[in-house]
Structures are given as C-alpha cells and as structure tokens.
Design an enzyme around this catalytic site. Structure first.
Site, PDB file in Angstrom:
ATOM      1  N   TYR A 141       0.826  -1.210   0.000  1.00 55.28           N
ATOM      2  CA  TYR A 141       0.000   0.000   0.000  1.00 55.28           C
ATOM      3  C   TYR A 141       0.866   1.268   0.000  1.00 55.28           C
ATOM      4  O   TYR A 141       0.432   2.315  -0.462  1.00 55.28           O
ATOM      5  CB  TYR A 141      -0.905   0.034   1.231  1.00 55.28           C
ATOM      6  CG  TYR A 141      -2.227  -0.668   1.067  1.00 55.28           C
ATOM      7  CD1 TYR A 141      -2.302  -1.951   0.560  1.00 55.28           C
ATOM      8  CD2 TYR A 141      -3.419  -0.040   1.444  1.00 55.28           C
ATOM      9  CE1 TYR A 141      -3.518  -2.603   0.433  1.00 55.28           C
ATOM     10  CE2 TYR A 141      -4.627  -0.680   1.316  1.00 55.28           C
ATOM     11  CZ  TYR A 141      -4.681  -1.956   0.810  1.00 55.28           C
ATOM     12  OH  TYR A 141      -5.892  -2.588   0.688  1.00 55.28           O
ATOM     13  N   LYS A 191       3.018 -15.509   1.852  1.00 52.38           N
ATOM     14  CA  LYS A 191       3.196 -16.189   0.560  1.00 52.38           C
ATOM     15  C   LYS A 191       4.684 -16.466   0.404  1.00 52.38           C
ATOM     16  O   LYS A 191       5.343 -16.031  -0.556  1.00 52.38           O
ATOM     17  CB  LYS A 191       2.626 -15.319  -0.582  1.00 52.38           C
ATOM     18  CG  LYS A 191       2.600 -15.982  -1.944  1.00 52.38           C
ATOM     19  CD  LYS A 191       1.574 -17.096  -2.061  1.00 52.38           C
ATOM     20  CE  LYS A 191       1.716 -17.800  -3.410  1.00 52.38           C
ATOM     21  NZ  LYS A 191       0.850 -18.999  -3.512  1.00 52.38           N
ATOM     22  N   ASP A 223      -3.022 -18.364  -0.087  1.00 55.36           N
ATOM     23  CA  ASP A 223      -4.035 -19.000  -0.947  1.00 55.36           C
ATOM     24  C   ASP A 223      -4.756 -20.110  -0.191  1.00 55.36           C
ATOM     25  O   ASP A 223      -5.985 -20.211  -0.214  1.00 55.36           O
ATOM     26  CB  ASP A 223      -3.421 -19.503  -2.272  1.00 55.36           C
ATOM     27  CG  ASP A 223      -2.149 -20.310  -2.101  1.00 55.36           C
ATOM     28  OD1 ASP A 223      -1.610 -20.380  -0.978  1.00 55.36           O
ATOM     29  OD2 ASP A 223      -1.690 -20.901  -3.105  1.00 55.36           O
ATOM     30  N   ASP A 247      -6.402  -7.092   3.970  1.00 59.49           N
ATOM     31  CA  ASP A 247      -7.532  -6.408   3.334  1.00 59.49           C
ATOM     32  C   ASP A 247      -8.428  -7.430   2.651  1.00 59.49           C
ATOM     33  O   ASP A 247      -9.651  -7.434   2.813  1.00 59.49           O
ATOM     34  CB  ASP A 247      -7.001  -5.397   2.312  1.00 59.49           C
ATOM     35  CG  ASP A 247      -8.127  -4.702   1.570  1.00 59.49           C
ATOM     36  OD1 ASP A 247      -9.068  -4.237   2.239  1.00 59.49           O
ATOM     37  OD2 ASP A 247      -8.072  -4.651   0.318  1.00 59.49           O
ATOM     38  N   ASP A 251     -12.448  -9.196   4.044  1.00 64.56           N
ATOM     39  CA  ASP A 251     -13.731  -9.206   3.327  1.00 64.56           C
ATOM     40  C   ASP A 251     -14.281 -10.630   3.241  1.00 64.56           C
ATOM     41  O   ASP A 251     -15.489 -10.859   3.326  1.00 64.56           O
ATOM     42  CB  ASP A 251     -13.594  -8.638   1.905  1.00 64.56           C
ATOM     43  CG  ASP A 251     -13.805  -7.124   1.856  1.00 64.56           C
ATOM     44  OD1 ASP A 251     -13.424  -6.445   2.838  1.00 64.56           O
ATOM     45  OD2 ASP A 251     -14.344  -6.629   0.853  1.00 64.56           O
TER      46      ASP A 251
HETATM   47  C1  IPM Z   1     -10.409  -1.402   4.114  1.00 57.99           C
HETATM   48  C2  IPM Z   1     -10.656  -0.714   2.802  1.00 57.99           C
HETATM   49  C3  IPM Z   1      -9.511   0.249   2.524  1.00 57.99           C
HETATM   50  C4  IPM Z   1      -8.237  -0.553   2.430  1.00 57.99           C
HETATM   51  C5  IPM Z   1      -9.703   1.125   1.264  1.00 57.99           C
HETATM   52  C6  IPM Z   1     -10.981   1.918   1.326  1.00 57.99           C
HETATM   53  C7  IPM Z   1      -8.526   2.030   1.039  1.00 57.99           C
HETATM   54  O1  IPM Z   1     -10.834  -1.637   1.793  1.00 57.99           O
HETATM   55  O2  IPM Z   1     -10.239  -0.703   5.129  1.00 57.99           O
HETATM   56  O3  IPM Z   1     -10.415  -2.631   4.139  1.00 57.99           O
HETATM   57  O4  IPM Z   1      -7.920  -1.129   1.382  1.00 57.99           O
HETATM   58  O5  IPM Z   1      -7.531  -0.623   3.447  1.00 57.99           O
HETATM   59 MG    MG Z   2     -10.951  -3.629   2.467  1.00 61.82          MG
END
Ligand code: IPM
Ligand code: MG
Length: 360
Positions: A141, A191, A223, A247, A251
């Site tokens: 990042y 990884k 993975d 990240d 999700d």
């Molecule tokens: C998160 C989000 C952020 C990230 C974005 C909005 C920059 O996806 O906090 O998970 O990638 O960290």
């Molecule tokens: Mg995110």
C-alpha cells in the site's frame, strides 16, 4: 472520564452509520457520566469536494489532538478513474500513516442468531471467533517505487511490497499479546513460497514467537488460508498478516459474520508518552454508494467500532461490554437491516441505532 473524539463521517453510508455510532457513544457517556466532546472533520471524497485534498491538514491536526478518531467510510464512484493521489482512499491511507496505527484488529464472529445470514452452511460457520490482525501502515500500500510510466507504445506499472524487521516485529508482538488473552494461538499468513517479502515476514514472526512461549504459532500460505477460512474457520484464533492480504481476507471473513456491515475494526499503534492508546476506529465496509442516503445501511460495524474505542483507547471495559451485549441482544431480537436477511420487514439504520441505545 473526558472523551475527546474526532468523527470523520466520510462518504456514502459513512455519514449514516457514524450518526448512529455517535448516538450510541452519547448514550454510553450519559449513562456512565463521562464528559464527551465530539468534533467533526473532512476525509475522503467529501474532503476533495470541499478542499481539493482527501486528507486536509485541518483533519490531521484535529486527529492528532483527539483521544480517538471514529471514521465512517471513504470512496465515491466519480473518482473511480482518478489517479491514486487524487482518490478518497488516499485520505484514509494518509490518516492511518499520520496516526501511526500499524495494527488493524478486525474481529470476525459468527453470532448464533445470525448463522442463517451467512450463505455458508451453519455447521461450518458456527463457533467462528477470530481476530484478523492486519499490518496497516506498510507493505504494498505504501511501498516505493510506485507509479505508471509510459515509454513509446509501452506502459509499465509498478508497486513495491516492502517490510522491515521492525515493522513486522511490532505488529507480531501486538498479535501475540492479544492471543495471550484468548485461545493462545496465532496463525501467521504469508506467501513465502514465492515472495522474499513473505520469507522475511515468516522469519521475523517465528523469532517474535520465542518471546511468547505459551502461545502456539502456525504458518499458512495465503491461498490456502483463503480456502481454510471457509472450510474450517474455527481453526483461527488470531490471524496475523500483512496489509494487502489482510484487506482481502477480512472481506472474506465478512461472509462468516453474515454481512460485511457487521464487522468493526480498531487500528492502533504505540501508546503516547502519556500512556494514551492512539486509535482510529472504523467499520470494515466501504461507502456503498448504491444504498447511500436510504437509511438502509447496517450500523453495527460502526457501533462495534465504538465498543472497540471504549475498550482500547479508554480501557472502559464495562461500557464496551454493554455495547457488545446490546449488539447481541438486538441481533437476537431480529430488528436488523436488510443485509442480514431478517424474516420480517428490515429495520432502518436509525431504528437499529435506537434499539442499541434501548438495549444498553
Ligand atoms: C479497508 C478498505 C480500505 C483498504 C480502502 C478503502 C482504502 O478496503 O479498510 O479494508 O484497502 O484498506
Ligand atoms: Mg478492504
């Protein structure tokens, strides 16, 4: 206690969910007699609109002065094709770096009353209870060199995944300390079969583990981890990983919790010389422009982030538990937003916020 909070509603549903989170915070402050000061500032797309900068200096100053910062969400579709420097997300990356919050804690729990909200079979998700510890201020990042260069007809894009030993050590220590108060188990995800960066990660995490002889450490390739999270989520207690892997995996974790609207997060760094814990608290979800302004968004991720703020920055454990208990009670009552697929008519964002205050 004096609670000086900076609120950054941001974009899209960020405004709606932080409104309910602040309502809950005010309710808690009233009930336990804390003096609450709430200031508001700009971050993300709204900040670009008003100042041209996704992370204005004024916001940086107010965040540095506050005890804790509560963020909503950033991101607007109109900036989808803008270069990284001119995007709302840049504001979020900027404030994480400015506050030095290198450890992002993302708890993922499958609440018993919400098992049916997950598309996965109940017996798989049942009992899921982990914290994803995501490194937040390093890795790809932030790494340089980065950018897009054109030469002749060809175009080349570069990003750099970089970590130093000390960056890995400090977030690993945070993970092991957290594990000590839980099931005493850390799974470090990398990884290392391909990336040198991950080889260093694995080596340093293994070294840090020696400082914590009562904590078990295992390593998993990212993975395989993506698969194990769905096949065997109860394997995980503390899942420690670098910025981008965290990240992505968090999700995926949202599917276990029933909805991404459920997930809170706490981003913390070292303590200030005064002993105060710096913290940025934000739900894991994004700005969801498709449902923004409709009073439909699930505020529980933002409200759970208030519980984390009370616990980590102020060490107000009773108050934090009251908020967490209220979340459980409201989930059980079925008064939930549409993302959790209630059997009856869905509740609005505001109704859920009000129900949490009642339950507290
Ligand atoms: C998160 C989000 C952020 C990230 C974005 C909005 C920059 O996806 O906090 O998970 O990638 O960290
Ligand atoms: Mg995110």
């Amino acid at each position: 206690m004096n609670l000086n909070i900076l609120v950054l509603p941001g974009d899209g549903i960020g405004t709606e969910v932080t409104r309910e989170a602040v309502r809950v915070l005010r309710h808690v402050a009233g009930k336990w007699n804390h003096a609450l000061t709430v200031k508001e500032a700009l971050l993300g797309g709204v900040a670009i609109h008003k100042t041209g900068n996704p992370f204005p200096p004024e916001t940086e100053r107010l965040a540095a002065d506050a005890d804790a910062t509560l963020m909503g969400a950033v991101g607007l579709p109109e900036f989808d094709n803008a270069p990284p420097e001119k995007r709302p997300e840049k504001g979020l990356l900027g404030i994480r770096k400015a506050l030095g919050v290198y450890a992002n804690l993302r708890p993922v729990r499958a609440y018993p009353s919400q098992l049916d909200s997950s598309p996965l079979k109940n017996h798989l998700v049942e009992g899921t209870d982990m914290i994803i510890v995501r490194e937040l201020t390093g890795g790809i990042y932030y790494g340089t060199p980065r950018g897009i260069t054109e030469s002749g007809a060809e175009v080349r894009a570069v990003n750099t995944m970089t970590y130093t030993r000390s960056e890995i050590e400090r977030v690993a220590r945070m993970a092991f300390r957290l594990a000590g108060a839980r099931r005493k188990k850390v799974t470090s995800v990398d990884k290392s079969n391909v990336l040198e960066n991950s080889q260093l990660w694995r080596r340093v995490v293994t070294e840090v583990a020696r400082e914590f002889p009562d904590i078990a450490l295992d390593h998993m390739l990212v993975d395989n981890c993506a698969m194990q999270l769905i096949l065997n989520p109860r394997h995980f207690d503390i899942l420690l990983t670098e910025n981008m892997f965290g990240d992505i995996l968090s999700d995926e974790g949202a599917v276990l919790a029933g909805s991404i609207g459920m997930l809170p997060s706490a981003s913390i760094g070292d303590r200030k010389p005064s002993g105060a814990q710096v913290g940025l608290y934000e739900p894991v979800h994004g700005s969801a422009p498709d449902i923004a302004g409709q009073n439909k968004a699930n505020p529980l991720g933002a409200i759970g982030s208030v519980a984390a703020l009370l616990a980590y920055t102020f060490n107000l454990q009773k108050e934090a538990s009251a908020v967490e208990g209220a979340i459980e009670a409201v989930l059980k009552s079925g008064k939930v937003t549409a993302d959790l697929r209630p059997s009856g008519p869905p509740a609005t964002t505001e109704q859920v916020g009000a129900a949490i205050c009642d339950a507290i």
